[in-house]
Design a protein around this motif. Structure first.
Motif, PDB file in Angstrom:
ATOM      1  N   GLU A   1       7.324   3.535  10.444  1.00 55.42           N
ATOM      2  CA  GLU A   1       8.156   4.729  10.319  1.00 55.42           C
ATOM      3  C   GLU A   1       8.441   4.962   8.846  1.00 55.42           C
ATOM      4  OE1 GLU A   1      11.648   4.581  12.767  1.00 55.42           O
ATOM      5  OE2 GLU A   1      10.581   3.562  14.403  1.00 55.42           O
ATOM      6  N   GLY A   2       8.274   6.209   8.419  1.00 59.78           N
ATOM      7  CA  GLY A   2       8.518   6.520   7.016  1.00 59.78           C
ATOM      8  C   GLY A   2       7.671   7.682   6.542  1.00 59.78           C
ATOM      9  N   ASN A   3       7.602   7.824   5.255  1.00 55.51           N
ATOM     10  CA  ASN A   3       6.897   8.949   4.639  1.00 55.51           C
ATOM     11  C   ASN A   3       5.432   8.591   4.388  1.00 55.51           C
ATOM     12  OD1 ASN A   3       6.485  11.451   3.435  1.00 55.51           O
ATOM     13  ND2 ASN A   3       7.053  10.687   1.390  1.00 55.51           N
TER      14      ASN A   3
ATOM     15  N   VAL B   1       0.828  -1.211   0.000  1.00 56.99           N
ATOM     16  CA  VAL B   1       0.000   0.000   0.000  1.00 56.99           C
ATOM     17  C   VAL B   1       0.862   1.261   0.000  1.00 56.99           C
ATOM     18  CG1 VAL B   1      -1.669   1.343   1.349  1.00 56.99           C
ATOM     19  CG2 VAL B   1      -1.979  -1.130   1.084  1.00 56.99           C
ATOM     20  N   ALA B   2       1.896   1.275   0.838  1.00 52.95           N
ATOM     21  CA  ALA B   2       2.698   2.498   0.995  1.00 52.95           C
ATOM     22  C   ALA B   2       3.832   2.605  -0.015  1.00 52.95           C
ATOM     23  CB  ALA B   2       3.267   2.552   2.406  1.00 52.95           C
ATOM     24  N   GLU B   3       4.219   1.494  -0.615  1.00 52.35           N
ATOM     25  CA  GLU B   3       5.384   1.365  -1.492  1.00 52.35           C
ATOM     26  C   GLU B   3       6.669   1.392  -0.663  1.00 52.35           C
ATOM     27  OE1 GLU B   3       5.485   3.911  -4.903  1.00 52.35           O
ATOM     28  OE2 GLU B   3       3.319   3.760  -5.237  1.00 52.35           O
ATOM     29  N   HIS B   4       7.584   0.555  -1.072  1.00 45.94           N
ATOM     30  CA  HIS B   4       8.812   0.324  -0.308  1.00 45.94           C
ATOM     31  C   HIS B   4       9.600   1.612  -0.081  1.00 45.94           C
ATOM     32  CE1 HIS B   4      12.462  -1.626   1.093  1.00 45.94           C
ATOM     33  NE2 HIS B   4      11.830  -2.787   1.090  1.00 45.94           N
ATOM     34  N   LYS B   5       9.608   2.487  -1.066  1.00 41.32           N
ATOM     35  CA  LYS B   5      10.416   3.706  -0.972  1.00 41.32           C
ATOM     36  C   LYS B   5       9.934   4.644   0.132  1.00 41.32           C
ATOM     37  CE  LYS B   5       7.622   6.114  -4.462  1.00 41.32           C
ATOM     38  NZ  LYS B   5       7.603   6.724  -5.810  1.00 41.32           N
ATOM     39  N   ASN B   6       8.679   4.493   0.557  1.00 36.33           N
ATOM     40  CA  ASN B   6       8.110   5.394   1.565  1.00 36.33           C
ATOM     41  C   ASN B   6       8.194   4.840   2.987  1.00 36.33           C
ATOM     42  OD1 ASN B   6       7.257   7.422  -0.287  1.00 36.33           O
ATOM     43  ND2 ASN B   6       5.544   6.096  -0.890  1.00 36.33           N
ATOM     44  N   ILE B   7       8.775   3.665   3.148  1.00 34.59           N
ATOM     45  CA  ILE B   7       8.807   3.029   4.468  1.00 34.59           C
ATOM     46  C   ILE B   7      10.245   2.841   4.933  1.00 34.59           C
ATOM     47  CG2 ILE B   7       8.294   0.907   5.741  1.00 34.59           C
ATOM     48  CD1 ILE B   7       5.792   0.611   4.165  1.00 34.59           C
ATOM     49  N   ASP B   8      10.514   3.301   6.145  1.00 38.48           N
ATOM     50  CA  ASP B   8      11.810   3.041   6.774  1.00 38.48           C
ATOM     51  C   ASP B   8      11.774   1.719   7.534  1.00 38.48           C
ATOM     52  OD1 ASP B   8      12.868   5.447   5.827  1.00 38.48           O
ATOM     53  OD2 ASP B   8      12.090   6.556   7.556  1.00 38.48           O
ATOM     54  N   LYS B   9      10.703   1.514   8.295  1.00 35.16           N
ATOM     55  CA  LYS B   9      10.571   0.240   9.009  1.00 35.16           C
ATOM     56  C   LYS B   9       9.127   0.020   9.446  1.00 35.16           C
ATOM     57  CE  LYS B   9      13.653   1.299  12.170  1.00 35.16           C
ATOM     58  NZ  LYS B   9      14.510   1.290  13.394  1.00 35.16           N
TER      59      LYS B   9
END
Length: 555
Positions: A113-115, A89-97
């Motif tokens: 955690e992430g964008n 849903v969030a896409e890998h690039k927008n997630i830190d963990k």
């Protein structure tokens, strides 16, 4: 070429199946005989996942979601599906963990955690994505890779917690699970596919969300989410303290042990617990009406050592603590109720002489003298041999027992005279961001070490009795934990590294053919993640000394 068939025994019946048939296909033939989904199988006593294939004549015993092993596999597999859905849903690039923290209500508390903005709309998308995976019945696949390749793979995926974890793995290969393109590591067996993971619900909670799942007793029913706010905030506080020390996972702890001064970590953690105990003592002091400090918690929570350390702090605050054990108020043996198997039920409140307990404490409160009984466990009777006791002006009774938070135990005593404390070893450490450490594992390991040292009880016997202990906790302790005025977390972030060398020898002593071997094997695999350390830096008054010995209190 002739086809090869093997004889498969299930229960009292034998059937022939073709060589190479998956246990999943065999399970489908028998599913109608089981109330709950079959998710794992014992093949000649050895636990296997259902994707494995038939290679010889064998006896099968199916494991369902209502069994402990199957239930754990369900929740573990749900974690994989959840994490994949979040990334989808969030896409890998927008997630830190994505972190799966600890158990809350009947589910897991998780944070991202992430964008991204964690709002209801986002959570609804994650839940819809999960239900789509269930409908498509995405297979959960497994492969074995070299540990070095796993380290490289997780480094590329940005899963640095697993990268660190595997730096300390001594085995040469690692099992990786995947759903479509998403790959992850999980500690334990999985269900065959997403189609088994139908029962869940997501709820926004605090800074994250909770994935609510069924109970083992009702594996097809998702219970309502009931926040346990006190317990949650204690867990959250402990986790944030660990994060501040740079220790979120076992890999972080191992780094701290191998690359810095572990003695400093021990002393800082011990200082934090001492500060918490001092704060509790101060809360008791400022409530001048308090005469009864009631302490309860599940097995192996360090209740006894905690009560000693609290008593020290109470004295430092000008109070005079006097210990009373609820066990001395057991009913006479012939009056003790029995369980469904005809055995004496010493765990239930019915085994306690509640009337006598309340009468004597009220008399003490009224300034009268009483002779407190001592229960003779050999004869099964109370004995009155001590001197009469009278409550002094600055004296508080420190009362420890499994029922101390149950309002029925002190039903006749004024609430303003009670201060209730719930204590448990609430493990704040995770194996990695997606594999949590159940608090029950930490307590079981503590108990194995203590029982071997103080009671001569084998690890096999402790493991055998553990389900009964847990059942008693579920009935007599956990329902009342939110009754507490304060909660105390007795877990130490470093303790499993200390307990490891103590418990491994005990676990290795369990024979392969014993029913308890499977649990021993699981615990040994779990402990293999930790770098062990010695106990010489553990202070003499540490709560951990209740289990490993060498403490300054007689417990």
């Amino acid at each position: 070429m002739n086809e090869v068939f093997y004889t498969v025994q299930v229960g009292d019946c034998d059937r022939k199946f073709r060589e190479g048939t998956t246990y999943l296909d065999i399970a489908k033939e028998y599913q109608h005989e089981y109330e709950h989904d079959i998710v794992l199988v014992f093949v000649d006593g050895r636990l296997q996942e259902l994707f494995k294939t038939l290679k010889k004549d064998c006896k099968l015993e199916f494991v369902t979601t209502a069994d402990s092993l199957g239930y754990k596999a369900y929740r573990r597999s749900m974690s994989l599906m959840l994490v994949k859905a979040v990334y989808d849903v969030a896409e890998h690039k927008n997630i830190d963990k994505v972190r799966i923290h600890y158990s809350v209500s009947k589910g897991y508390y998780c944070t991202i955690e992430g964008n991204i903005e964690l709002i209801q709309e986002f959570l609804d998308k994650v839940e819809r994505r999960m239900r789509t995976m269930v409908e498509k019945n995405l297979p959960i696949q497994k492969k074995s890779v070299h540990t070095d390749d796993a380290i490289a793979m997780f480094g590329e995926h940005g899963m640095h917690d697993k990268e660190r974890l595997f730096h300390y793995r001594r085995v040469s290969r690692v099992n990786i699970y995947s759903m479509n393109e998403f790959e992850d590591y999980y500690y334990g067996y999985m269900v065959p596919s997403a189609g088994y993971l139908k029962y869940f619900k997501l709820y926004l909670y605090d800074e994250g969300f909770v994935i609510q799942m069924p109970t083992q007793g009702e594996p097809e029913k998702v219970p309502p989410f009931e926040p346990q706010n006190q317990l949650f905030h204690v867990l959250q506080e402990s986790t944030k303290w660990g994060d501040a020390q740079g220790i979120e996972t076992v890999g972080d702890l191992n780094d701290k042990i191998t690359r810095s001064d572990v003695n400093e970590l021990v002393l800082v953690q011990e200082a934090l617990q001492e500060e918490k105990i001092a704060q509790i003592a101060e809360q008791v002091r400022v409530r001048s009406d308090v005469r009864f400090v009631l302490i309860a918690g599940p097995s192996s929570s360090s209740k006894t050592t905690f009560s000693h350390r609290l008593s020290v702090q109470l004295r430092a605050n000008g109070l005079c603590p006097y210990p009373i054990a609820v066990d001395n108020y057991f009913k006479e043996r012939e009056e003790t109720p029995k369980d469904e198997n005809g055995n004496y039920d010493f765990e239930g409140l019915g085994a306690v002489d509640v009337e006598l307990f309340n009468r004597q404490l009220q008399e003490l409160l009224d300034g009268k003298e009483v002779v407190i009984p001592e229960f003779n466990f050999v004869t099964g009777h109370k004995e009155y041999k001590g001197r009469p006791k009278k409550l002094k002006e600055n004296e508080v009774l420190v009362i420890e027992g499994i029922h101390c938070l149950n309002p029925e135990l002190t039903r006749n005593l004024p609430d303003e005279n009670k201060f209730k404390i719930y204590i448990s070893a609430l493990t704040q450490l995770n194996i990695d961001e997606h594999n949590r450490i159940p608090t029950t594992d930490g307590r079981l390991i503590r108990r194995i070490v203590r029982d071997a040292r103080t009671r001569g009880t084998s690890a096999k016997e402790t493991i055998r009795m553990w389900p009964s202990v847990r059942k008693g906790e579920e009935c007599n302790i956990f329902p009342y934990q939110e009754e507490a005025d304060v909660m105390f977390n007795s877990a130490l972030i470093y303790e499993l590294a200390v307990l490891k060398p103590y418990v491994e020898a005990q676990l290795f002593g369990i024979e392969r053919e014993c029913p308890e071997y499977l649990e021993a094997k699981r615990l040994l695999k779990f402990l293999d993640y930790f770098v062990g350390i010695g106990s010489e830096n553990v202070p003499a008054n540490s709560l951990l000394r209740e289990f490993i010995g060498g403490g300054c209190f007689h417990v």
